[in-house]
Design an enzyme around this catalytic site. Structure first.
Site, PDB file in Angstrom:
ATOM      1  N   GLY A 160       0.847  -1.196   0.000  1.00 43.89           N
ATOM      2  CA  GLY A 160       0.000   0.000   0.000  1.00 43.89           C
ATOM      3  C   GLY A 160       0.872   1.232   0.000  1.00 43.89           C
ATOM      4  N   GLN A 162       3.330   9.849   1.042  1.00 42.03           N
ATOM      5  CA  GLN A 162       4.573   9.073   1.156  1.00 42.03           C
ATOM      6  C   GLN A 162       5.529   9.304  -0.017  1.00 42.03           C
ATOM      7  OE1 GLN A 162       2.405   5.190   2.102  1.00 42.03           O
ATOM      8  NE2 GLN A 162       4.257   5.062   3.342  1.00 42.03           N
ATOM      9  N   CYS A 206       5.365   0.140   7.826  1.00 44.55           N
ATOM     10  CA  CYS A 206       5.050   1.228   6.903  1.00 44.55           C
ATOM     11  C   CYS A 206       6.313   1.554   6.106  1.00 44.55           C
ATOM     12  CB  CYS A 206       4.597   2.450   7.700  1.00 44.55           C
ATOM     13  SG  CYS A 206       4.238   3.882   6.668  1.00 44.55           S
ATOM     14  N   LEU A 207       6.166   1.758   4.803  1.00 46.81           N
ATOM     15  CA  LEU A 207       7.332   2.073   3.967  1.00 46.81           C
ATOM     16  C   LEU A 207       8.036   3.338   4.437  1.00 46.81           C
ATOM     17  CD1 LEU A 207       5.977   1.323   0.373  1.00 46.81           C
ATOM     18  CD2 LEU A 207       7.513  -0.092   1.752  1.00 46.81           C
ATOM     19  N   HIS A 240      -4.969   1.775   7.247  1.00 49.09           N
ATOM     20  CA  HIS A 240      -3.605   2.322   7.285  1.00 49.09           C
ATOM     21  C   HIS A 240      -3.457   3.452   6.248  1.00 49.09           C
ATOM     22  CE1 HIS A 240       0.909   1.622   7.800  1.00 49.09           C
ATOM     23  NE2 HIS A 240       0.856   2.377   6.724  1.00 49.09           N
ATOM     24  N   GLU A 241      -3.937   3.207   5.028  1.00 50.43           N
ATOM     25  CA  GLU A 241      -3.768   4.218   3.967  1.00 50.43           C
ATOM     26  C   GLU A 241      -4.683   5.423   4.188  1.00 50.43           C
ATOM     27  OE1 GLU A 241      -1.147   3.852   2.359  1.00 50.43           O
ATOM     28  OE2 GLU A 241      -0.875   1.723   2.799  1.00 50.43           O
ATOM     29  N   HIS A 247      -3.054   7.609   6.612  1.00 49.97           N
ATOM     30  CA  HIS A 247      -1.998   8.420   5.983  1.00 49.97           C
ATOM     31  C   HIS A 247      -2.584   9.711   5.413  1.00 49.97           C
ATOM     32  CE1 HIS A 247       1.888   6.484   5.994  1.00 49.97           C
ATOM     33  NE2 HIS A 247       1.419   5.332   5.565  1.00 49.97           N
TER      34      HIS A 247
HETATM   35 NI    NI Z   1       2.261   3.437   5.654  1.00 45.74          NI
END
Ligand code: NI
Length: 169
Positions: free
Chosen positions: A45, A50, A92-93, A134-135, A138
């Site tokens: 995701g 990000q 998370c990236l 989660h997204e 963000h």
């Molecule tokens: Ni994330």
């Protein structure tokens, strides 16, 4: 085009993103680039902040290219229903090399728009439900670490600050 992933510490990650109002070729290209950037980073995701873009756009593929129908584009998503609870390790990236258990609803319905602006609802459970939450977080300027204990969060932040000082972040 593959965008570099913005890491924790960059203020774009903690600011609410802006609603998308124009559904044009540029938006379509951006979502394609977001998938490319997400796969390159081995993620399932990715939200626009990000990659430094504060717009309410996220892409998800919890099948990681296994199923073409697994590619989901969420524009202006909202969580409209949640059910149950489920605890699972989450990462998370933008916070690489860290993972923590996070308790979230187990079943979630989102309402979002596709790349053409068409509104759709989708209900999911477990990993996909978690990705929706989660997204969407963000896009509201919220990171998963806001769902863990203050003690764990402070410890993580201390480690990250140390890495920043060492030039490793
Ligand atoms: Ni994330």
């Amino acid at each position: 085009m593959i965008y570099p992933i913005v890491k924790f510490g960059n203020p774009v990650l903690e600011k609410p993103s802006e609603t998308v109002t124009v559904f044009d070729e540029e938006l379509k290209k951006l979502t394609e680039d977001m998938f490319e950037s997400m796969y390159a980073a081995h993620g399932v995701g990715l939200a626009a902040p990000q990659i430094g873009i504060g717009r309410r756009i996220a892409v998800i593929d919890v099948t990681f290219k296994e199923d073409p129908d697994g590619k989901l584009i969420l524009i202006n998503p909202e969580i409209i229903h949640t059910e149950g609870r489920h605890t699972q390790s989450e990462g998370c990236l933008s916070i690489p090399d860290f993972r923590e258990n996070v308790t979230r609803p187990n079943k979630v319905t989102i309402r979002a728009q596709d790349v053409h602006g068409k509104v759709y609802d989708k209900t999911a459970e477990e990993l996909l439900a978690r990705a929706f939450l989660h997204e969407t977080d963000h896009l509201n300027g919220k990171l998963y670490i806001s769902h863990i204990s203050a003690l764990k969060r402070d410890l993580m932040k201390r480690k990250i600050r140390k890495m920043m000082k060492a030039g490793e972040w």
